[in-house]
Design a protein around this motif. Structure first.
Motif, PDB file in Angstrom:
ATOM      1  N   LYS A  20       3.145 -17.323  -3.776  1.00  0.00           N
ATOM      2  CA  LYS A  20       1.887 -17.631  -4.347  1.00  0.00           C
ATOM      3  C   LYS A  20       0.311 -16.646  -4.983  1.00  0.00           C
ATOM      4  CE  LYS A  20       1.939 -22.084  -2.232  1.00  0.00           C
ATOM      5  NZ  LYS A  20       2.650 -23.009  -0.846  1.00  0.00           N
ATOM      6  N   THR A  21       0.070 -16.019  -4.495  1.00  0.00           N
ATOM      7  CA  THR A  21      -0.855 -14.566  -4.745  1.00  0.00           C
ATOM      8  C   THR A  21       0.387 -13.590  -5.538  1.00  0.00           C
ATOM      9  OG1 THR A  21      -0.383 -14.039  -2.782  1.00  0.00           O
ATOM     10  CG2 THR A  21      -1.938 -14.742  -2.840  1.00  0.00           C
ATOM     11  N   GLU A  22       1.217 -13.983  -5.734  1.00  0.00           N
ATOM     12  CA  GLU A  22       2.082 -12.627  -6.648  1.00  0.00           C
ATOM     13  C   GLU A  22       1.861 -10.988  -5.845  1.00  0.00           C
ATOM     14  OE1 GLU A  22       0.576 -12.501 -10.627  1.00  0.00           O
ATOM     15  OE2 GLU A  22       1.424 -14.835 -11.015  1.00  0.00           O
ATOM     16  N   GLY A  23       2.037 -11.234  -4.060  1.00  0.00           N
ATOM     17  CA  GLY A  23       2.192  -9.934  -3.638  1.00  0.00           C
ATOM     18  C   GLY A  23       1.058  -9.976  -3.626  1.00  0.00           C
ATOM     19  N   GLN A  24      -0.294  -9.781  -3.669  1.00  0.00           N
ATOM     20  CA  GLN A  24      -1.170  -9.740  -3.250  1.00  0.00           C
ATOM     21  C   GLN A  24      -2.136  -9.884  -1.502  1.00  0.00           C
ATOM     22  OE1 GLN A  24      -3.100  -7.804  -5.222  1.00  0.00           O
ATOM     23  NE2 GLN A  24      -1.636  -8.227  -6.217  1.00  0.00           N
ATOM     24  N   THR A  25      -0.847 -11.528  -1.398  1.00  0.00           N
ATOM     25  CA  THR A  25      -1.697 -11.246   1.058  1.00  0.00           C
ATOM     26  C   THR A  25      -0.466 -10.516   1.390  1.00  0.00           C
ATOM     27  OG1 THR A  25      -2.458 -13.374   0.355  1.00  0.00           O
ATOM     28  CG2 THR A  25      -1.953 -13.676   2.078  1.00  0.00           C
ATOM     29  N   LYS A  26      -0.884  -9.736   2.148  1.00  0.00           N
ATOM     30  CA  LYS A  26      -0.133  -8.988   3.148  1.00  0.00           C
ATOM     31  C   LYS A  26      -0.364  -9.592   4.793  1.00  0.00           C
ATOM     32  CE  LYS A  26       0.995  -5.783   0.079  1.00  0.00           C
ATOM     33  NZ  LYS A  26       1.778  -6.164  -0.453  1.00  0.00           N
ATOM     34  N   THR A  27       0.782  -9.527   5.358  1.00  0.00           N
ATOM     35  CA  THR A  27       0.637  -9.935   6.745  1.00  0.00           C
ATOM     36  C   THR A  27       0.788  -8.932   7.288  1.00  0.00           C
ATOM     37  OG1 THR A  27       0.570 -11.961   6.520  1.00  0.00           O
ATOM     38  CG2 THR A  27       1.558 -11.703   8.185  1.00  0.00           C
ATOM     39  N   ASP A  28       0.747  -8.403   8.318  1.00  0.00           N
ATOM     40  CA  ASP A  28       0.859  -6.906   9.187  1.00  0.00           C
ATOM     41  C   ASP A  28       1.858  -7.664  10.129  1.00  0.00           C
ATOM     42  OD1 ASP A  28       0.366  -4.863   7.396  1.00  0.00           O
ATOM     43  OD2 ASP A  28      -0.942  -4.470   7.704  1.00  0.00           O
ATOM     44  N   GLY A  34      15.553  -4.518  20.564  1.00  0.00           N
ATOM     45  CA  GLY A  34      16.127  -4.141  20.705  1.00  0.00           C
ATOM     46  C   GLY A  34      15.452  -2.204  21.807  1.00  0.00           C
ATOM     47  N   GLY A  35      14.284  -3.457  22.692  1.00  0.00           N
ATOM     48  CA  GLY A  35      13.703  -1.847  23.214  1.00  0.00           C
ATOM     49  C   GLY A  35      12.574  -1.116  22.543  1.00  0.00           C
ATOM     50  N   MET A  36      12.324  -1.231  21.433  1.00  0.00           N
ATOM     51  CA  MET A  36      11.682  -0.392  20.719  1.00  0.00           C
ATOM     52  C   MET A  36      10.760  -1.459  19.518  1.00  0.00           C
ATOM     53  SD  MET A  36      13.647   2.419  17.879  1.00  0.00           S
ATOM     54  CE  MET A  36      14.976   0.864  17.434  1.00  0.00           C
ATOM     55  N   LEU A  37       8.949  -1.204  19.084  1.00  0.00           N
ATOM     56  CA  LEU A  37       8.366  -1.698  18.359  1.00  0.00           C
ATOM     57  C   LEU A  37       8.689  -1.230  17.221  1.00  0.00           C
ATOM     58  CD1 LEU A  37       5.204  -0.993  20.982  1.00  0.00           C
ATOM     59  CD2 LEU A  37       6.516  -3.366  20.475  1.00  0.00           C
ATOM     60  N   VAL A  38       8.877  -2.007  16.338  1.00  0.00           N
ATOM     61  CA  VAL A  38       8.567  -2.707  15.140  1.00  0.00           C
ATOM     62  C   VAL A  38       7.565  -2.684  13.906  1.00  0.00           C
ATOM     63  CG1 VAL A  38      10.234  -2.668  13.126  1.00  0.00           C
ATOM     64  CG2 VAL A  38      11.611  -2.614  15.031  1.00  0.00           C
ATOM     65  N   SER A  39       7.000  -1.650  13.342  1.00  0.00           N
ATOM     66  CA  SER A  39       5.380  -2.281  13.047  1.00  0.00           C
ATOM     67  C   SER A  39       5.561  -2.330  11.971  1.00  0.00           C
ATOM     68  CB  SER A  39       4.739  -1.087  13.490  1.00  0.00           C
ATOM     69  OG  SER A  39       3.555  -1.877  13.334  1.00  0.00           O
ATOM     70  N   GLY A  40       5.856  -2.747  10.725  1.00  0.00           N
ATOM     71  CA  GLY A  40       4.794  -2.919   9.190  1.00  0.00           C
ATOM     72  C   GLY A  40       4.321  -4.580   8.791  1.00  0.00           C
ATOM     73  N   THR A  41       4.686  -4.733   7.240  1.00  0.00           N
ATOM     74  CA  THR A  41       4.547  -5.726   7.150  1.00  0.00           C
ATOM     75  C   THR A  41       4.818  -6.286   6.449  1.00  0.00           C
ATOM     76  OG1 THR A  41       2.429  -4.071   6.038  1.00  0.00           O
ATOM     77  CG2 THR A  41       2.273  -6.219   4.762  1.00  0.00           C
ATOM     78  N   ILE A  42       5.345  -7.744   6.175  1.00  0.00           N
ATOM     79  CA  ILE A  42       6.206  -8.738   5.976  1.00  0.00           C
ATOM     80  C   ILE A  42       6.558  -9.084   4.776  1.00  0.00           C
ATOM     81  CG2 ILE A  42       6.981 -11.211   5.763  1.00  0.00           C
ATOM     82  CD1 ILE A  42       5.193 -11.305   8.797  1.00  0.00           C
ATOM     83  N   CYS A  43       7.273  -8.955   3.790  1.00  0.00           N
ATOM     84  CA  CYS A  43       7.776  -8.983   2.478  1.00  0.00           C
ATOM     85  C   CYS A  43       8.890 -10.097   2.085  1.00  0.00           C
ATOM     86  CB  CYS A  43       7.983  -6.957   2.343  1.00  0.00           C
ATOM     87  SG  CYS A  43       9.760  -6.890   2.652  1.00  0.00           S
ATOM     88  N   THR A  44       9.214 -10.271   0.825  1.00  0.00           N
ATOM     89  CA  THR A  44      10.266 -11.217   0.362  1.00  0.00           C
ATOM     90  C   THR A  44      11.337 -10.496   0.586  1.00  0.00           C
ATOM     91  OG1 THR A  44       9.637 -10.573  -1.954  1.00  0.00           O
ATOM     92  CG2 THR A  44       8.410 -12.610  -0.936  1.00  0.00           C
ATOM     93  N   PRO A  45      12.456 -11.211   0.289  1.00  0.00           N
ATOM     94  CA  PRO A  45      13.608 -10.664   0.538  1.00  0.00           C
ATOM     95  C   PRO A  45      13.879 -10.563  -0.696  1.00  0.00           C
ATOM     96  CG  PRO A  45      14.004 -12.246   1.747  1.00  0.00           C
ATOM     97  CD  PRO A  45      12.546 -12.520   1.159  1.00  0.00           C
TER      98      PRO A  45
END
Length: 130
Positions: A20-28, A34-45
């Protein structure tokens, strides 16, 4: 393993906001997998697919793929796609060392044992010397 319905809702809402926002809204987000923390920003497939080196050759197909995914988007997604990912393992430095060098990552929601909204941030000056 079952999928957390709240996490499914968050992924679905974040992908919808990106559309809806053409990629302008970011969700971290930071997930435990698997015992690790994976940190990033949600993106579309589709954005995830575009981050791979081979996609330059498949650019025309990706547009069709992304349109297909928008039409077929599930209310209860079973995958999460992240960009700018850093991996945090017990007792080690983040890989890659900075968010700017982060990679794209795709994971099964059923394999995530916990999550936290926001990115994991490490102050390099506070990290112990090895």
């Amino acid at each position: 393993m079952s999928v957390d319905p709240l996490l499914q809702f968050i992924v679905n809402a974040a992908e919808g906001l990106l559309d809806k926002t053409e990629g302008q809204t970011k969700t971290d987000i930071t997930v435990m997998c698997g015992g690790m923390l994976v940190s990033g920003t949600i993106c579309t497939p589709g954005d995830y697919m575009m981050s791979a080196p081979f996609t330059d050759m498949l650019r025309d197909l990706v547009g069709k793929f992304d349109d297909f995914l928008k039409i077929g988007r599930q209310e209860s997604p079973h995958l999460i796609h992240l960009t700018g990912v850093q991996f945090f393992r017990p007792g080690g430095s983040p890989l890659p060392p900075t968010e700017a060098l982060g990679v794209s990552w795709r994971g099964r929601l059923s394999e995530i044992s916990g999550f936290n909204m926001g990115r994991m941030v490490v102050d390099p000056l506070a990290m112990p010397l090895r």
